[in-house]
Design an enzyme around this catalytic site. Structure first.
Site, PDB file in Angstrom:
ATOM      1  CE  LYS A  36      -0.762  -0.216   4.983  1.00 46.50           C
ATOM      2  NZ  LYS A  36      -1.486  -0.988   5.989  1.00 46.50           N
ATOM      3  NE  ARG A 129      -5.800  -0.776  11.816  1.00 42.84           N
ATOM      4  CZ  ARG A 129      -4.816  -0.788  10.900  1.00 42.84           C
ATOM      5  NH1 ARG A 129      -4.114   0.317  10.675  1.00 42.84           N
ATOM      6  NH2 ARG A 129      -4.532  -1.888  10.223  1.00 42.84           N
TER       7      ARG A 129
HETATM    8  C1  LIG Z   1      -0.596  -1.689   6.640  1.00 43.90           C
HETATM    9  C2  LIG Z   1      -0.889  -2.985   7.269  1.00 43.90           C
HETATM   10  C3  LIG Z   1       0.148  -3.879   7.533  1.00 43.90           C
HETATM   11  C4  LIG Z   1       1.610  -3.549   7.287  1.00 43.90           C
HETATM   12  O1  LIG Z   1       2.123  -2.858   8.389  1.00 43.90           O
HETATM   13  P1  LIG Z   1       3.689  -2.464   8.480  1.00 43.90           P
HETATM   14  O2  LIG Z   1       3.843  -1.905   9.834  1.00 43.90           O
HETATM   15  O3  LIG Z   1       3.945  -1.492   7.394  1.00 43.90           O
HETATM   16  O4  LIG Z   1       4.451  -3.725   8.303  1.00 43.90           O
HETATM   17  C5  LIG Z   1      -0.179  -5.111   8.080  1.00 43.90           C
HETATM   18  N1  LIG Z   1      -1.455  -5.433   8.372  1.00 43.90           N
HETATM   19  C6  LIG Z   1      -2.483  -4.590   8.138  1.00 43.90           C
HETATM   20  C7  LIG Z   1      -3.858  -5.012   8.508  1.00 43.90           C
HETATM   21  C8  LIG Z   1      -2.235  -3.345   7.576  1.00 43.90           C
HETATM   22  O5  LIG Z   1      -3.251  -2.505   7.350  1.00 43.90           O
END
Ligand SMILES: *Cc1c(COP(=O)(O)O)cnc(C)c1O
Length: 353
Positions: A36, A129
């Site tokens: 992303k 979250r």
């Molecule tokens: C963005 C995201 C990740 C990745 O997180 P990082 O800290 O960049 O490794 C993993 N799981 C979910 C649900 C996310 O939204």
């Protein structure tokens, strides 16, 4: 050449991915590469794929759609909107879920087009979250979805640190493992995926509880070479795979403190200034629409970032050894948040190296 410009070194992304894939593999954990932050730019995706990731993962269906040429399984990281169910079933193989209503809608749509959509049920272990807060509610959710056609419960997952700042540890990851064992026994299910978090779980690799999980969803650690529980650098990774270049459009000597009564700045904050006398200041043609000015690090260590508005970045170059001129380019490393903004800004030119 058009500035501002983001230089993206895919060799470094590949090397970072290889390092993390090896590090996690030694503990029986597979990596979902999170795309992303770079809007699933296909060249960067390719570098992650070459680096050995097992899944592709993104929070936006638009990005998942952009990755259809890659044959790894694609995971939608954000719980699907009811308004996008059709696209989710069509383009993603798996999604992270916590709402029975949504999983029922996925079931209906998948049945309609003869597909089986994979479900990773998210458990909230206290970061507040997404996820079903760890309790009997997890059991009752499974009861409601286990016999639905068109979906398959592949496993459980959790997300920590992103909202509440909660660090993964034996205790919370242990809860995930226990819930998973309990569900497997109670419902005679084989949970193939236990996803123990994101880049904040890396520091815990080797822990006996994390060893019982088998998946991590990694974005920032691959992009920036940094674990995110404590912010430590990861050995054998690069932190400069993404470099921002911005051009000097004004270069003048000015006082370091504004003249007049100080009200609010362009973003409603009341600024604060230290009087350092007359300083050499440069303005770069880049701003908050493109980057987070608190998340950029000048490669010239003597450049001081003073601040930014939407389209202007103001720096102090008094102490620099280089005599900068109008038209010169200043380079920066970026934090994860700034990479996200720069990739998303259509005003930033992207150059793949
Ligand atoms: C963005 C995201 C990740 C990745 O997180 P990082 O800290 O960049 O490794 C993993 N799981 C979910 C649900 C996310 O939204």
């Amino acid at each position: 050449m058009i500035f501002p410009r983001l230089l993206i070194n895919t060799k470094k992304i590949k090397q970072n991915t290889e390092t993390l894939v090896k590090l996690t593999k030694d503990h029986g954990i597979e990596v979902a590469g999170v795309t992303k932050a770079f809007c699933a730019n296909n060249d960067v995706v390719q570098a992650m794929v070459d680096g050995g990731i097992k899944f592709l993962a993104d929070s936006r269906i638009e990005n998942i759609k952009k990755m259809q040429n890659f044959h790894l399984k694609k995971i939608l990281l954000r719980s699907p909107m009811l308004s996008e169910i059709e696209e989710v079933v069509k383009y993603a193989d798996i999604s992270l879920n916590s709402e029975v209503t949504v999983m029922k809608a996925l079931s209906t749509e998948a049945t309609k087009i003869n597909k089986v959509h994979g479900i990773i049920l998210m458990i909230d272990l206290g970061d507040l979250r997404e996820g079903i807060y760890y309790s009997d509610e997890v059991i009752s959710a499974i009861e409601k979805i286990k016999d639905l056609k068109g979906i398959e419960i592949l496993g459980l997952g959790t997300n920590l640190t992103c909202f509440g700042g909660v660090i993964p540890d034996k205790n919370n990851i242990g809860k995930l493992v226990n819930i998973s064992d309990f569900i497997e026994g109670r419902f005679n299910l084989n949970l193939q995926i236990i996803s123990g978090g994101n880049s904040s779980s890396i520091y815990l690799l080797g822990d006996d509880m994390l060893n019982k999980t088998n998946n991590l969803r990694l974005g920032e650690s691959i992009i920036c070479g940094r674990e995110t529980a404590y912010g430590n650098r990861i050995e054998e990774t690069y932190d400069d795979a993404f470099i921002l270049e911005a051009e000097i459009i004004e270069n003048r000597e000015k006082p370091s403190v504004p003249t007049g009564t100080i009200g609010m700045d362009a973003f409603g904050n009341i600024p604060n200034f230290e009087d350092k006398g007359i300083r050499k200041r440069a303005i770069l043609a880049v701003g908050k629409q493109d980057i987070d000015d608190s998340g950029i690090i000048p490669l010239d260590e003597k450049v001081i970032i003073l601040g930014a508005s939407s389209d202007h970045l103001i720096i102090d170059i008094t102490d620099c050894d280089t005599e900068y001129e109008i038209g010169d380019i200043i380079k920066f490393k970026l934090t994860y948040g700034s990479i996200l903004k720069a990739m998303t800004s259509s005003y930033v030119n992207k150059k793949i190296l």
